[in-house]
Scaffold this active site. Structure first.
Site, PDB file in Angstrom:
ATOM      1  N   LYS A 168       0.862  -1.200   0.000  1.00 38.34           N
ATOM      2  CA  LYS A 168       0.000   0.000   0.000  1.00 38.34           C
ATOM      3  C   LYS A 168       0.891   1.241   0.000  1.00 38.34           C
ATOM      4  O   LYS A 168       1.063   1.927   1.008  1.00 38.34           O
ATOM      5  CB  LYS A 168      -0.947  -0.030   1.209  1.00 38.34           C
ATOM      6  CG  LYS A 168      -2.202   0.820   1.013  1.00 38.34           C
ATOM      7  CD  LYS A 168      -3.284   0.423   1.992  1.00 38.34           C
ATOM      8  CE  LYS A 168      -4.486   1.352   1.991  1.00 38.34           C
ATOM      9  NZ  LYS A 168      -5.119   1.595   0.702  1.00 38.34           N
ATOM     10  N   GLU A 185      -8.367  -5.425  -9.746  1.00 38.23           N
ATOM     11  CA  GLU A 185      -9.087  -4.670  -8.711  1.00 38.23           C
ATOM     12  C   GLU A 185      -9.468  -3.327  -9.303  1.00 38.23           C
ATOM     13  O   GLU A 185      -9.245  -3.082 -10.487  1.00 38.23           O
ATOM     14  CB  GLU A 185      -8.203  -4.506  -7.472  1.00 38.23           C
ATOM     15  CG  GLU A 185      -6.904  -3.773  -7.739  1.00 38.23           C
ATOM     16  CD  GLU A 185      -6.036  -3.569  -6.487  1.00 38.23           C
ATOM     17  OE1 GLU A 185      -6.578  -3.643  -5.360  1.00 38.23           O
ATOM     18  OE2 GLU A 185      -4.835  -3.325  -6.647  1.00 38.23           O
ATOM     19  N   LEU A 233      -4.178  -5.201  -3.973  1.00 37.48           N
ATOM     20  CA  LEU A 233      -4.065  -4.895  -2.547  1.00 37.48           C
ATOM     21  C   LEU A 233      -5.008  -5.841  -1.798  1.00 37.48           C
ATOM     22  O   LEU A 233      -6.177  -5.968  -2.179  1.00 37.48           O
ATOM     23  CB  LEU A 233      -4.474  -3.443  -2.296  1.00 37.48           C
ATOM     24  CG  LEU A 233      -4.251  -3.039  -0.847  1.00 37.48           C
ATOM     25  CD1 LEU A 233      -2.780  -2.702  -0.612  1.00 37.48           C
ATOM     26  CD2 LEU A 233      -5.136  -1.892  -0.434  1.00 37.48           C
TER      27      LEU A 233
END
Ligand code: PDD
Length: 280
Positions: free
Chosen positions: A142, A174, A198
């Site tokens: 992240k 994503e 993530l």
């Protein structure tokens, strides 16, 4: 607004860092977004674990122990007035002479701030677009280095959509700032964890509450064709919760309204938050 900077709580206007901070110069840092409901930090252990993983990914030792993080973030929540808050925290490799390689002495910058969190109202459905995933190969970190995500999200917003769903080698990864679920043959499917996505805290919770309620769900690869023939598509994130996508690339998804499985999962998620607010 009171923020946390390197061990101190101070007004936002007094929080200052060096322009040589490697977070500013190189985007050399990682972050978390942690919601607090009824002033209680949501899934804090999971967020701190993911922070450890991100820091490990960029080879930066965590400047604080979990107990210190907990104390700092709980104090930050008490300094801010809203019942529901969104906590943003960031750790960078700190100030140093501009050189790509790590400095010999590292003084990491630790920053956290809180904003009122207005939980999104029950959605009637949103628009999303698909885009080639042009990010790097460590999307599991992240990192604050979010230029690709920023450009992809803006591309979506410029076409009147709220999110870009990212495609790599014909498969869904994503969103620019969210995870994706697709309902296909009556089962909610989300891509497996890998270095290309993530590991979302909301994603994990959705799987958890669905499994507990015996609703059909699994992890699995989703092709673009499956995405375009899905009966439901959802986006999940700490700030957007679970959003039903009803238009994808200008085409209607399912019946063009939030689907029946989404309604059930959305309610389970609301109940989970309410339990946290009520918990002493
Ligand atoms: N982003 N994938 C990406 C690329 C994200 O940036 C996010 C969240 C998620 C969802 O993770 P979680 O459920 O833990 O919030 C997935 C945050 C909210 C942000 O950057 O503001």
């Amino acid at each position: 607004m009171i923020v946390y900077l390197n061990g101190e709580f101070l007004p936002l206007t007094e929080a200052k860092i060096s322009v040589l901070d490697r977070g500013f110069i190189f985007g050399d840092g990682v972050y978390e977004v942690v919601p607090a409901y009824g002033r209680k930090l949501f899934r804090l252990q999971e967020h701190l674990q993911r922070l450890d993983n991100s820091l490990q990914g960029i080879k930066l030792p965590n400047p604080l122990r979990h107990s210190q993080w907990t104390e700092a973030l709980e104090t930050l929540v008490t300094h801010n007035s809203s019942e529901d808050q969104s906590i943003y925290l960031q750790v960078t490799r700190g100030p140093a002479k501009r050189e790509h390689n790590f400095p010999a002495q590292i003084y990491p910058t630790v920053f956290a701030m809180s904003e009122p969190l207005i939980p999104p109202p029950r959605s009637n459905g949103v628009k999303a677009i698909t885009c080639p995933d042009n990010r790097w190969q460590r999307c599991d970190i992240k990192a604050v280095t979010l230029l690709a995500n920023v450009l992809l999200r803006q591309q979506a917003v410029d076409t009147g959509a709220v999110e870009a769903i990212l495609i790599r080698d014909g498969y869904i990864m994503e969103g620019a700032a969210s995870n994706v679920f697709v309902v296909y043959n009556g089962i909610a499917i989300t891509p497996p964890k890998s270095q290309f996505i993530l590991p979302g805290i909301t994603r994990d919770l959705v799987l958890e509450v669905m499994q507990a309620a015996h609703l059909p769900c699994r992890e699995g690869n989703i092709s673009v064709t499956q995405l375009h023939t899905a009966t439901e598509i959802w986006l999940t994130s700490s700030t957007r919760e679970i959003l039903p996508v009803t238009t994808l690339d200008s085409q209607i998804v399912g019946k063009g309204e939030p689907g029946p499985l989404w309604s059930q999962v959305w309610q389970l998620y609301q109940d989970y938050k309410q339990q946290l607010r009520n918990h002493q």
